[in-house]
Write a protein that holds these residues in place. Structure first.
Motif, PDB file in Angstrom:
ATOM      1  N   GLU A 158     -28.629  81.257  74.267  1.00 36.61           N
ATOM      2  CA  GLU A 158     -28.081  80.260  73.611  1.00 36.61           C
ATOM      3  C   GLU A 158     -28.343  80.631  71.991  1.00 36.61           C
ATOM      4  OE1 GLU A 158     -29.128  76.602  75.230  1.00 36.61           O
ATOM      5  OE2 GLU A 158     -27.344  76.515  76.778  1.00 36.61           O
ATOM      6  N   ALA A 159     -29.638  80.882  71.912  1.00 41.74           N
ATOM      7  CA  ALA A 159     -30.195  81.133  70.493  1.00 41.74           C
ATOM      8  C   ALA A 159     -29.448  82.307  69.999  1.00 41.74           C
ATOM      9  CB  ALA A 159     -31.883  81.399  70.416  1.00 41.74           C
ATOM     10  N   VAL A 160     -28.925  83.264  70.782  1.00 42.98           N
ATOM     11  CA  VAL A 160     -28.099  84.239  70.273  1.00 42.98           C
ATOM     12  C   VAL A 160     -27.084  83.840  69.542  1.00 42.98           C
ATOM     13  CG1 VAL A 160     -26.808  86.359  71.018  1.00 42.98           C
ATOM     14  CG2 VAL A 160     -29.134  86.028  71.746  1.00 42.98           C
ATOM     15  N   PHE A 161     -26.169  82.759  70.053  1.00 44.67           N
ATOM     16  CA  PHE A 161     -24.955  82.366  69.645  1.00 44.67           C
ATOM     17  C   PHE A 161     -25.315  81.886  68.113  1.00 44.67           C
ATOM     18  CE2 PHE A 161     -23.837  81.233  73.958  1.00 44.67           C
ATOM     19  CZ  PHE A 161     -22.862  82.505  74.012  1.00 44.67           C
ATOM     20  N   LEU A 162     -26.744  81.578  67.520  1.00 44.31           N
ATOM     21  CA  LEU A 162     -26.737  81.236  66.158  1.00 44.31           C
ATOM     22  C   LEU A 162     -26.538  82.463  65.410  1.00 44.31           C
ATOM     23  CD1 LEU A 162     -29.760  79.093  66.702  1.00 44.31           C
ATOM     24  CD2 LEU A 162     -27.382  78.248  66.353  1.00 44.31           C
ATOM     25  N   PHE A 163     -26.804  83.469  65.694  1.00 44.30           N
ATOM     26  CA  PHE A 163     -26.555  84.744  64.846  1.00 44.30           C
ATOM     27  C   PHE A 163     -25.165  84.924  64.156  1.00 44.30           C
ATOM     28  CE2 PHE A 163     -30.436  86.163  67.000  1.00 44.30           C
ATOM     29  CZ  PHE A 163     -31.336  86.375  65.964  1.00 44.30           C
ATOM     30  N   PRO A 164     -24.196  84.827  64.939  1.00 45.70           N
ATOM     31  CA  PRO A 164     -22.960  84.878  64.262  1.00 45.70           C
ATOM     32  C   PRO A 164     -22.779  83.736  63.209  1.00 45.70           C
ATOM     33  CG  PRO A 164     -22.653  85.113  66.459  1.00 45.70           C
ATOM     34  CD  PRO A 164     -24.104  84.807  66.303  1.00 45.70           C
ATOM     35  N   TRP A 165     -23.033  82.507  63.474  1.00 47.93           N
ATOM     36  CA  TRP A 165     -22.884  81.209  62.668  1.00 47.93           C
ATOM     37  C   TRP A 165     -23.532  81.603  61.191  1.00 47.93           C
ATOM     38  CZ3 TRP A 165     -26.912  78.345  60.786  1.00 47.93           C
ATOM     39  CH2 TRP A 165     -26.407  77.351  60.187  1.00 47.93           C
ATOM     40  N   ALA A 166     -24.965  82.445  61.489  1.00 46.41           N
ATOM     41  CA  ALA A 166     -25.704  82.619  60.225  1.00 46.41           C
ATOM     42  C   ALA A 166     -25.270  83.419  59.220  1.00 46.41           C
ATOM     43  CB  ALA A 166     -27.054  83.081  60.587  1.00 46.41           C
ATOM     44  N   THR A 167     -24.171  84.498  59.887  1.00 41.63           N
ATOM     45  CA  THR A 167     -23.452  85.223  58.994  1.00 41.63           C
ATOM     46  C   THR A 167     -22.457  84.931  58.189  1.00 41.63           C
ATOM     47  OG1 THR A 167     -22.068  86.169  60.920  1.00 41.63           O
ATOM     48  CG2 THR A 167     -24.266  87.370  60.462  1.00 41.63           C
ATOM     49  N   VAL A 168     -21.999  83.685  58.737  1.00 42.66           N
ATOM     50  CA  VAL A 168     -20.721  83.109  58.032  1.00 42.66           C
ATOM     51  C   VAL A 168     -21.103  82.009  57.582  1.00 42.66           C
ATOM     52  CG1 VAL A 168     -18.919  84.694  58.971  1.00 42.66           C
ATOM     53  CG2 VAL A 168     -19.728  82.518  60.149  1.00 42.66           C
ATOM     54  N   THR A 205     -19.315  72.447  55.301  1.00 41.21           N
ATOM     55  CA  THR A 205     -19.806  71.159  56.011  1.00 41.21           C
ATOM     56  C   THR A 205     -19.500  71.191  57.513  1.00 41.21           C
ATOM     57  OG1 THR A 205     -19.683  69.897  53.941  1.00 41.21           O
ATOM     58  CG2 THR A 205     -20.275  68.671  55.946  1.00 41.21           C
ATOM     59  N   ALA A 206     -18.216  71.497  57.773  1.00 41.28           N
ATOM     60  CA  ALA A 206     -17.800  71.491  59.271  1.00 41.28           C
ATOM     61  C   ALA A 206     -18.519  72.309  59.997  1.00 41.28           C
ATOM     62  CB  ALA A 206     -16.294  71.603  59.316  1.00 41.28           C
ATOM     63  N   GLY A 207     -18.708  73.574  59.567  1.00 41.72           N
ATOM     64  CA  GLY A 207     -19.755  74.539  60.296  1.00 41.72           C
ATOM     65  C   GLY A 207     -21.290  74.020  60.381  1.00 41.72           C
ATOM     66  N   LEU A 208     -21.531  73.422  59.427  1.00 38.40           N
ATOM     67  CA  LEU A 208     -23.030  72.774  59.623  1.00 38.40           C
ATOM     68  C   LEU A 208     -23.028  71.562  60.650  1.00 38.40           C
ATOM     69  CD1 LEU A 208     -26.020  72.602  58.379  1.00 38.40           C
ATOM     70  CD2 LEU A 208     -25.276  71.181  56.606  1.00 38.40           C
ATOM     71  N   ILE A 209     -22.166  70.822  60.558  1.00 41.40           N
ATOM     72  CA  ILE A 209     -22.205  69.883  61.693  1.00 41.40           C
ATOM     73  C   ILE A 209     -22.052  70.410  63.012  1.00 41.40           C
ATOM     74  CG2 ILE A 209     -20.851  67.773  62.409  1.00 41.40           C
ATOM     75  CD1 ILE A 209     -20.372  67.152  59.501  1.00 41.40           C
ATOM     76  N   SER A 210     -21.174  71.260  63.125  1.00 44.30           N
ATOM     77  CA  SER A 210     -20.936  71.772  64.391  1.00 44.30           C
ATOM     78  C   SER A 210     -22.294  72.708  64.986  1.00 44.30           C
ATOM     79  CB  SER A 210     -19.974  72.916  64.442  1.00 44.30           C
ATOM     80  OG  SER A 210     -20.042  74.011  63.840  1.00 44.30           O
ATOM     81  N   VAL A 211     -22.991  73.368  64.209  1.00 45.61           N
ATOM     82  CA  VAL A 211     -24.233  73.888  64.554  1.00 45.61           C
ATOM     83  C   VAL A 211     -25.383  73.026  64.915  1.00 45.61           C
ATOM     84  CG1 VAL A 211     -25.557  74.655  62.451  1.00 45.61           C
ATOM     85  CG2 VAL A 211     -25.380  76.275  64.565  1.00 45.61           C
ATOM     86  N   LEU A 212     -25.462  71.989  64.232  1.00 47.34           N
ATOM     87  CA  LEU A 212     -26.317  70.491  64.164  1.00 47.34           C
ATOM     88  C   LEU A 212     -25.933  69.945  65.595  1.00 47.34           C
ATOM     89  CD1 LEU A 212     -26.803  68.858  60.841  1.00 47.34           C
ATOM     90  CD2 LEU A 212     -28.370  70.582  61.892  1.00 47.34           C
ATOM     91  N   VAL A 213     -24.589  69.949  66.082  1.00 48.55           N
ATOM     92  CA  VAL A 213     -24.517  69.209  67.203  1.00 48.55           C
ATOM     93  C   VAL A 213     -24.895  70.302  68.477  1.00 48.55           C
ATOM     94  CG1 VAL A 213     -22.610  68.670  68.795  1.00 48.55           C
ATOM     95  CG2 VAL A 213     -22.863  67.829  66.478  1.00 48.55           C
ATOM     96  N   LEU A 263     -27.592  72.756  68.105  1.00 49.32           N
ATOM     97  CA  LEU A 263     -28.846  72.352  68.200  1.00 49.32           C
ATOM     98  C   LEU A 263     -29.345  71.160  68.900  1.00 49.32           C
ATOM     99  CD1 LEU A 263     -29.885  74.054  64.785  1.00 49.32           C
ATOM    100  CD2 LEU A 263     -30.229  74.985  67.009  1.00 49.32           C
ATOM    101  N   LEU A 264     -28.462  70.024  68.854  1.00 45.24           N
ATOM    102  CA  LEU A 264     -29.055  68.716  69.297  1.00 45.24           C
ATOM    103  C   LEU A 264     -28.972  68.955  70.730  1.00 45.24           C
ATOM    104  CD1 LEU A 264     -29.569  65.766  69.018  1.00 45.24           C
ATOM    105  CD2 LEU A 264     -26.927  65.464  69.199  1.00 45.24           C
ATOM    106  N   PHE A 265     -28.025  69.572  71.221  1.00 39.50           N
ATOM    107  CA  PHE A 265     -27.564  69.948  72.636  1.00 39.50           C
ATOM    108  C   PHE A 265     -28.786  70.647  73.292  1.00 39.50           C
ATOM    109  CE2 PHE A 265     -22.859  68.511  72.341  1.00 39.50           C
ATOM    110  CZ  PHE A 265     -23.178  67.411  72.959  1.00 39.50           C
ATOM    111  N   LEU A 266     -29.015  71.825  72.405  1.00 34.89           N
ATOM    112  CA  LEU A 266     -30.194  72.776  72.870  1.00 34.89           C
ATOM    113  C   LEU A 266     -31.325  71.759  73.129  1.00 34.89           C
ATOM    114  CD1 LEU A 266     -29.965  75.953  70.957  1.00 34.89           C
ATOM    115  CD2 LEU A 266     -29.902  75.668  73.475  1.00 34.89           C
TER     116      LEU A 266
END
Length: 116
Positions: free
Chosen positions: A71-81, A87-95, A97-100
Motif C-alpha cells: 500500500e505504501a508503494v501506491f504513494l510513489f505514483p501520487w508523489a510524482t504528479v 487539492t483533489a489529489g491531496l484530499i484523495s491521498v489523505l483519505v 492515508l487515513l484508511f491506512l
C-alpha cells in the motif's frame, strides 16, 4: 475470432517463451547430487525435517508487513504528479492515508503487531 495481428502477437509471444525456456534448458549447467535436494538454512545443515510447525503469529506479522508495504508503494505514483493533481489529489491521498492509519490502528489494537 481475432484479428491477424492479435494471432501473430499471440503466437510470437508463445514462441519466445518456449524458445527462452528451451535455450535455458540446453545451456544451463547440470549437476546431480543429493545435497541439492536438501533444505538450505543459512549455510547450516538442517536437523530433522523441514516440514515443522511454527506460530501463526509470524505468518500474520509477515502478511501485515507485506500489506502495508504494497500500500505504501501506491504513494510513489501520487508523489510524482502531486503538483498536477491539486487539492483533489491531496484530499484523495489523505483519505488513503487515513484508511491506512485505521488499518494499522486496528491491527495494533488486536495485538497483531506484538512479537510474542
Amino acid at each position: 475470432m481475432g484479428s491477424p495481428l492479435f494471432i501473430t502477437v499471440l503466437f510470437t509471444g508463445m514462441f519466445l517463451v518456449c524458445a527462452g525456456l528451451g535455450i535455458a534448458l540446453l545451456v544451463s549447467p547440470k549437476s546431480f547430487n543429493a545435497q541439492k535436494g536438501e533444505a538450505y538454512e543459512c549455510g547450516i545443515p538442517t536437523h530433522g525435517t523441514s516440514w515443522m510447525q511454527f506460530k501463526v503469529g509470524y505468518y500474520l506479522y509477515a502478511i501485515l508487513y507485506l500489506m502495508f508495504d504494497v500500500e505504501a508503494v501506491f504513494l510513489f505514483p501520487w508523489a510524482t504528479v502531486v503538483r498536477d493533481l491539486g487539492t483533489a489529489g491531496l484530499i484523495s491521498v489523505l483519505v488513503f492515508l487515513l484508511f491506512l492509519g485505521l488499518g494499522l490502528a486496528y491491527a495494533w489494537k488486536k495485538g497483531a503487531l506484538e512479537w510474542k
